[in-house]
Each structure stands twice: as C-alpha cells, then as structure tokens.
Scaffold this motif. Structure first.
Motif, PDB file in Angstrom:
ATOM      1  N   PHE A 426       0.836  -1.192   0.000  1.00 49.80           N
ATOM      2  CA  PHE A 426       0.000   0.000   0.000  1.00 49.80           C
ATOM      3  C   PHE A 426       0.879   1.253   0.000  1.00 49.80           C
ATOM      4  CE2 PHE A 426      -2.928  -3.129   1.891  1.00 49.80           C
ATOM      5  CZ  PHE A 426      -4.013  -2.947   1.054  1.00 49.80           C
ATOM      6  N   TYR A 427       0.232   2.379  -0.229  1.00 47.02           N
ATOM      7  CA  TYR A 427       0.962   3.641  -0.271  1.00 47.02           C
ATOM      8  C   TYR A 427       1.226   4.127   1.147  1.00 47.02           C
ATOM      9  CZ  TYR A 427       2.170   8.457  -1.444  1.00 47.02           C
ATOM     10  OH  TYR A 427       2.806   9.665  -1.561  1.00 47.02           O
ATOM     11  N   LYS A 428       2.490   4.281   1.501  1.00 46.44           N
ATOM     12  CA  LYS A 428       2.941   4.744   2.814  1.00 46.44           C
ATOM     13  C   LYS A 428       2.155   4.067   3.937  1.00 46.44           C
ATOM     14  CE  LYS A 428       4.665   9.214   1.222  1.00 46.44           C
ATOM     15  NZ  LYS A 428       6.057   8.755   1.268  1.00 46.44           N
ATOM     16  N   PRO A 429       2.329   2.766   4.080  1.00 45.07           N
ATOM     17  CA  PRO A 429       1.535   2.013   5.070  1.00 45.07           C
ATOM     18  C   PRO A 429       2.001   2.274   6.494  1.00 45.07           C
ATOM     19  CG  PRO A 429       3.192   0.601   4.099  1.00 45.07           C
ATOM     20  CD  PRO A 429       3.300   1.925   3.377  1.00 45.07           C
ATOM     21  N   ASP A 430       1.143   1.883   7.429  1.00 40.04           N
ATOM     22  CA  ASP A 430       1.466   1.951   8.851  1.00 40.04           C
ATOM     23  C   ASP A 430       2.397   0.785   9.185  1.00 40.04           C
ATOM     24  OD1 ASP A 430       1.617   2.133  11.556  1.00 40.04           O
ATOM     25  OD2 ASP A 430      -0.529   1.928  11.931  1.00 40.04           O
TER      26      ASP A 430
END
Length: 561
Positions: A426-430
């Motif tokens: 995903f985009y800039k995931p946690d």
C-alpha cells in the motif's frame, strides 16, 4: 426378645456408620477436592406371622457427593512450574495415575518433582496428552494415549525453527532506483549565427522525450536572435513545454532529469539535436542528448560494499533457531525492481555475517559478492496491492500461494515454512502492521508456564519464545456419584458410574480448566455438627431399646426361679 436386641444393634451400627462418616467429613473439611460422604438408611422388614411382630433391622449405605462442587479458592499458583494449582469449573475431573492405573480427581494442587513430573499431595501424578506438531493423539473413550505430565520435556531442549509468519507492509511509493538524469557533452553555446533579416523571429527547435513517450516540441528564441539565447532560456522553455521541472543549469551546462512515473532503468530521457528557423546559419552545442536511462537501486542480493537505498529497499530482522538451538538473526531485504508489475526482490542474509563500522554496513555480509542464504521474487496485484505471486529463487521453494519454503542449511538448520501471504504494497503504510513470529526455542529452562482454559500447558522460555508441551484433558462419567472412592481423593470408574469420556476443557459440556485456583472441600461444618448430634441421639435411643430388651430377657429368665 432377641429380635428387639438385634434390631437395636443394627440401629446402633447404622448410627455408628453415620458418626464415622461425619467424623471423616469434619476431619477433611479443609482437604482440597474432598467430597462429602453421606450415610443413607434403608429398612429390612421380616415376614410377619399371626399377632406377633418380628422386628427387622436397618441398613446403612455410604454415598459420596462427588457431583456437588466445593468452593473456589484462589491461590495464584498459575505460572510457577514448580508449584501449579488448577481446578475444573463445572463438570469433569483431572486424570492422575500412580504407576498402576489411572484415576479421576478434583484435587488439583501439584508440585514438580526432581524428575519433572507434577504430583499432588496424595502422591498421584497428573496425566495429559503430549503436544506434537499435529496436536495430540487424544482418545474419546478411555485413558489411552495419556502420559505423565513432565515439564522436563521443555527443559534444556532445543527445537529448530520450522514454521513462522512474516508480514511486512511494503510501500508502493518506493522506487526501483533514481530517475534518468544526464547532460549534453558540451556546455551550451550558439555561434556563427547569420540572421535572415529579423533576429527576433529566429527560433531554435528540438524535442524532449521522457520514458519513451511522445516527443514534446520545444521552441526557443530571443529579441536579439539565436545568439542571444542562454542556457537558462533553454531550461525555461523545456520546463514550460513539459509542465514539470525537467531542466536546470549547472556551470553553464544543461542538466536533464526525467519526470515521468517510471523509475530506475525504466526511466529514460532524450533531447534531440536542435534545428533552427529564420537564421541562415548557426552552430548550436550543448542541447541534444541521446536517450539516457536511470540507474537501478543497489541490489542487496549482490552483497557488495554498497549502501542500500532507503527509498527502494525495506529491511527487517527476525530471529530463528538452528538445530543446535542457537539463535540466529536473519536480515531480510525487500527491494522494488519493477514499477509496472509491482515486483519486489527478497534477499535473506545471516545477520551474524554483517559488516560493522563502515559507511556501507551491514554490507557486505561475509565475503564480498557471496550469495545470500535465500532469494525470492514477490508480485502484487495492481488494484488490491496484495501479494498474488511468489517466485522461488536460490534455496527457496513455493509451498503454496502464501508460504515460502526456505532452506536454513546454511545456518545449520532445516527447512522453514514462512507464511508471507499477508504482505502488502500500500501507499505509505502503517509500519505497525508488521508481524514476525517463529517456532523453535534455544536450550533454556522454562521460566514460566501458562495453562489455558482448554488445558494446554505452554512453556515460556527466558528468551521470550514459547512452546506447547501437554494438553490436560477433562474426564466425565454419566453418574459421578457412583464412582468408587479411593484413598487420596481419587475415584475409579466402574459399571455403575458409566464409561469415562475424555474431552477438551470448555467444549461440548466439559468444564473449563482454571489455573491458579483450587476446589475446596464441599463439607458444610454446620450440617455435619447437626448430623453428629442427631446420630448421637439416635444411637443413645437404640442403646436404650437394647437395654430394655436385655431387662425383659432377665425377667423371663428369673421367672423360673
């Protein structure tokens, strides 16, 4: 007269039995898991003849109130392997043994012996099913498969890592490497200009092509003609035509940088050699540049003395155990290799070989250029960003669509089945979504144990690893009050009690296993003292009847005199 005396004698015997039961109940009012014994009376009637009455007798039958639960006593002894207390909430029994047979009990106070077994106060050993890789070999009807619970099975025993889960949230924003950038061979210059008559109308024309797309036309001029064009004018014209900051000027030279979506070697930029209009002659240098690709990010699998890119490679570390129980750190690298197909390369190294104290640490691992322990390629769905394909590489196999088989022979281990199916892009995931768990343990002593409601005994080692050792079953019979009571608060099933059924705590009507608590005696002292008084009075009354019968018999004997 003899019937009167025999009847009263049976009454005294019956009340004596009741007093004996009361005495035993009071003596065991504080005994863990003790079940009260009660005495019930039944009459024995003799056949009657004529006008005389033949007195019979009374029979006493002892029954144990096994099904009546005692009070719960919290002890806190739930995690100490040397002293464990447990009880069954609701229906069921623990299974214990003495080397000769297996028995049922509700007395769950156990102490660890030098050989590792758990023994209660009466000397009976706790029984359970050993936990293996495939669970237990439990049987439903009987004691088959049960073994003495021995915590030494988890002491100083090393188990290699064979299974694990690694979930890493990869970042879609990562690139495969720097975008294409370059400069013409010469500094920008325009010489030998011959204008056609109106210099302001003279134009320099060329195209800019980014990532192999459609060439973008650029036209540059100046109020004084071609000779008045500067490098800054060219850069401004390019940026305006493209709509993005593609060109800059450095020490008189034009510098071009691709601004497309592609990165690394997929990124390209090209500038055609310029032509001119209006002027009849001109020499232009430092504008055109052949197609120039970007560069790929450093490949960790190459294991060179190079620093890795923080925008192309994600690294994590996890600890596994080899066959000798040695804890080995594995350094796992994920490097994005293709933007279009969302492909990443996975490389795994032995963390013990990492370089230290250099600008490129931890690379190289061991000898420069030596191969990593294992490699694989991962591909993600472009719409869901979830893992869709695993392609094995060196020393890896694909067990299924979510599990990567890794050979750990390079560190003295076996085969590790690593579940990476939850890995995403995903985009800039946690980063908190990361999980890393493995089985196996070093050769350490058990620090603590945990007993689950289902009876599973889990050993917690000082390293933080854990392993299931045994499962304590819960046993049931159809008629618990008909069990045969034996010394030591144990019971033996028989025909009257029904067949023993084995089950898991908390399931299908079997009581839960509660650690750190004991079941107290179900004796009520007030009731016992009351029964003692009534039994005493009944005994006295029967003795009076016996005495009266004896006196009447004396009268009959004395009639002859």
């Amino acid at each position: 007269m003899s019937n009167i005396m025999r009847t009263s004698t049976s009454g005294m015997n019956a009340q004596s039995s009741k007093l004996a039961a009361v005495s035993q109940n009071i003596a065991n009012s504080d005994t863990t898991g003790y079940k009260r014994s009660g005495v019930e009376f039944s009459s024995l009637i003799l056949p009657q003849t004529g006008g005389s009455y033949n007195s019979g007798s009374v029979m006493a039958q002892v029954r144990t109130e096994v099904s009546k639960a005692g009070s719960t006593v919290q002890t806190g002894n739930a995690n100490n392997p040397k002293q464990l207390d447990m009880m069954i909430q609701d229906d069921g029994f623990l299974v214990v043994g003495d080397g000769k047979g297996s028995y049922l009990t509700r007395a769950g106070s156990f102490r660890m012996q030098p050989d590792g077994t758990l023994v209660n106060a009466a000397g009976y050993t706790l029984k359970g099913y050993p936990m293996g890789a495939n669970g237990t070999d439990a049987t439903l009807n009987g004691f088959a498969g049960l073994e003495d619970v021995n915590l030494n099975t988890g002491l100083l025993s090393a188990n290699p890592t064979t299974e694990g889960t690694l979930t890493v949230p990869l970042d879609q924003a990562f690139v495969t490497g720097p975008k294409a950038t370059g400069s013409p061979a010469a500094a920008f210059s325009v010489t030998g200009v011959t204008s056609s008559g109106t210099p302001a109308n003279d134009r320099m024309n060329f195209t800019v092509t980014i990532d192999g797309g459609t060439p973008i036309a650029v036209s540059v001029g100046s109020a004084t003609g071609l000779g008045g064009i500067t490098a800054a004018d060219v850069a401004t014209a390019i940026n305006n035509a493209v709509g993005k900051p593609v060109a800059t000027v450095n020490a008189g030279k034009l510098v071009y940088t691709a601004t497309g979506d592609r990165t690394g070697t997929a990124s390209t930029i090209a500038v055609s050699n310029p032509t001119f209009t209006g002027a009849t002659a001109a020499t232009i240098a430092g504008v055109g540049m052949a197609s120039t690709p970007g560069t790929a990010a450093t490949d960790p699998a190459a294991n060179l003395a190079n620093a890795i890119s923080g925008t192309s490679t994600r690294s994590v570390s996890m600890t596994v155990y080899n066959n000798a129980g040695e804890a080995v750190p594995l350094h796992v690298y994920y490097t994005k290799t293709d933007d279009a197909t969302n492909t990443w390369k996975m490389a795994i190294f032995d963390g013990r070989d990492a370089s230290t104290g250099t600008a490129t640490s931890p690379f190289p691992y061991g000898v420069t250029g030596s191969a990593p322990l294992a490699t694989a390629t991962l591909q993600f769905d472009p719409s869901t960003y979830k893992l869709t394909k695993i392609t094995p590489g060196a020393n890896t196999t694909q067990a299924n669509n979510t599990t990567l088989g890794i050979s750990l022979t390079g560190i003295g281990g076996g085969n590790l089945n690593l579940d990476i199916g939850a890995t995403t892009q995903f985009y800039k995931p946690d980063s908190s979504a990361l999980t890393a768990t493995v089985n196996g343990n070093p050769p350490e002593v058990v620090q603590q144990v945990q007993i689950g409601k289902d009876g599973t005994i889990t050993a917690l080692f000082t390293s933080g690893t854990q392993r299931d050792l045994f499962k304590i079953p819960v046993a049931k019979v159809m008629a618990p009050d008909s069990l045969v009571a034996l010394s030591g608060n144990v019971y033996q099933p028989g025909v009257e009690s029904g067949q023993v059924l084995m089950g898991t705590g908390g399931e299908n009507g079997f009581g839960e296993v509660t650690a750190g608590a004991l079941e107290g005696s179900n004796v009520d002292l007030a009731s016992e003292l009351t029964d003692m008084i009534t039994a005493q009075r009944s005994y006295t009354a029967n003795s009076k009847v016996f005495q009266t019968g004896s006196e009447i018999l004396d009268v009959l004997v004395n009639l002859k005199r």
